[in-house]
Scaffold this motif. Structure first.
Motif, short mmCIF file in Angstrom:
data_model
loop_
_atom_site.label_atom_id
_atom_site.label_comp_id
_atom_site.label_asym_id
_atom_site.label_seq_id
_atom_site.Cartn_x
_atom_site.Cartn_y
_atom_site.Cartn_z
N ASP A 105 0.67 -1.20 0.01
CA ASP A 105 -0.23 0.01 0.03
C ASP A 105 0.85 1.52 0.09
OD1 ASP A 105 -2.10 -1.71 -0.02
OD2 ASP A 105 -2.65 -1.12 2.03
N ASP A 107 0.26 4.03 1.67
CA ASP A 107 0.47 4.90 3.07
C ASP A 107 1.32 4.46 3.97
OD1 ASP A 107 -0.61 2.33 3.78
OD2 ASP A 107 -2.68 2.95 4.10
N GLN A 109 1.69 1.83 5.79
CA GLN A 109 1.14 0.92 6.75
C GLN A 109 1.87 -0.35 6.86
OE1 GLN A 109 -3.29 1.42 6.13
NE2 GLN A 109 -2.90 1.48 8.45
N ARG A 207 2.20 -3.54 11.71
CA ARG A 207 1.55 -2.70 10.91
C ARG A 207 1.32 -1.06 11.60
NH1 ARG A 207 -1.32 -2.72 6.05
NH2 ARG A 207 -3.52 -1.75 6.09
N ARG A 210 -1.31 4.88 9.51
CA ARG A 210 -1.29 5.69 7.94
C ARG A 210 -0.45 6.92 8.18
NH1 ARG A 210 -3.63 7.09 3.30
NH2 ARG A 210 -4.85 5.37 2.54
#
Ligand code: UDP
Ligand code: MG
Length: 318
Positions: A105, A107, A109, A207, A210
């Motif tokens: 992704d 972002d 994360q 994780r 964001r």
């Protein structure tokens, strides 16, 4: 280790202007260190897939490409095709020019430092390396609850998914070639990749939150995604309907006998409330079952159309 192989990173981006430069910078740093350590070929690249963003995302991708054409590439989709389609568009674009591809992704994360371990596992002979979250501390209770419930529910419903693994994964060229053979329109990559098989393993990471901007997966989209995942991968709901139908039929035979006995005895007024209840119950169940069947019919409808799953506007690559 033999000659280092070409790693392509595929990063789907939808309205990610706030994070893109940061992500690009961090990926570049990571690549430099991997290249220095002879783990990946200097011809490795990062490919951003712009999924019909309404903000400056594509312009940022273009300027990244201009400033560093040997390293950043961009795929511009003609419209917003959705996360899964965007990832597939990127993978299918690079499948013949890379040795391995990692999807991640935009972002931040997914932990960029996990890439090292993924690449190592690849050289150990794994064709797929799943990035698996080992903690969800940064997620809100609600997100954690719904997300973990999602994986458990998927398992119960008969779809084989890797627990707590999203779309952060490494795939070899061979796996990408096989993935190209999956012609379905309702994409659920998490379910498709395990179906391909080959030697695979997981690496664990934490994780993060964001980096900036907000989630493009509101609850509504998440639920649609879960329903799509289940109905695309399992026919268990259909089997449940059959079981339910069987149980209901059995119960109605009992009810028939009961009504008959009551009539013979001579107390034949049947209560209004119990009748209403059964009408409502059966009506409700029928609707539910019809709904589930409708889900599959809708899928068949989408599949038989064989529409392209994404349309690429341009691919900027050196
Ligand atoms: N994304 C996309 N198309 C969409 C929605 C999201 O390409 O229609 C991308 C988004 O830019 C991000 C990734 O998919 O890189 C995951 O989205 P997000 O972080 O919003 O989801 P969450 O992590 O909240 O589940
Ligand atoms: Mg995210």
């Amino acid at each position: 280790m033999n000659k280092p192989e070409k790693l392509y990173m595929v990063v789907p981006c939808y309205n990610e202007e706030e994070v893109l430069n940061e992500t690009a910078g961090r990926l570049k740093e990571k690549y430099i260190s991997l290249i220095e350590r002879n783990m990946i070929s200097p011809e490795s690249r990062v490919v951003f897939v712009n999924d019909g963003s309404k903000d400056e995302t594509w312009n940022i991708i273009c300027s990244l490409h201009e400033s560093d054409p040997d390293f950043f590439s961009g795929v511009n989709l003609a419209h917003n095709a959705g996360h899964q389609n965007a990832v597939l568009a990127g993978l299918m674009t690079v499948k013949d020019i890379c040795d391995m591809a990692i999807t991640m992704d935009a972002d931040l994360q997914d932990d960029i430092d996990t890439i090292d371990a993924m690449v190592e596992k690849y050289y150990e002979g794994n064709q797929v390396v799943y990035g698996v979250r080992n903690a969800r501390d940064t997620d809100t209770f609600f997100k954690r609850f719904t997300a973990e419930g999602f994986y458990k529910f998927m398992k119960v419903m008969g779809a084989d998914v890797v627990f707590n693994h999203a779309d952060f994964r490494l795939m070899s060229k061979r796996v990408l070639a096989e993935l190209a053979g999956f012609r379905e329109v309702n994409l659920f990559l998490r379910g498709m990749v395990p179906l391909i098989g080959f030697k695979s393993c997981s690496v664990y990471y934490e994780r993060h939150e964001r980096f900036a901007g907000e989630s493009k997966y509101p609850l509504k989209k998440m639920m649609a995604f879960a329903i799509n995942g289940i109905t695309s991968f399992s026919t268990k709901p259909l089997k449940l309907i059959t079981t339910l139908g069987g149980i209901m039929s059995f119960l109605s035979i009992l009810a028939f006998i009961w009504a008959f006995v009551v009539k013979v005895i001579g107390h034949s007024e049947i209560g209004w409330s119990s009748m209403m209840c059964s009408i409502w119950l059966i009506g409700g169940l029928q609707l539910l079952c019809l709904g589930i069947i409708g889900e599959y019919v809708g899928k068949i409808y989408a599949e038989v159309k064989q529409r392209p799953r994404y349309i690429i506007d341009e691919f900027i690559n050196k």
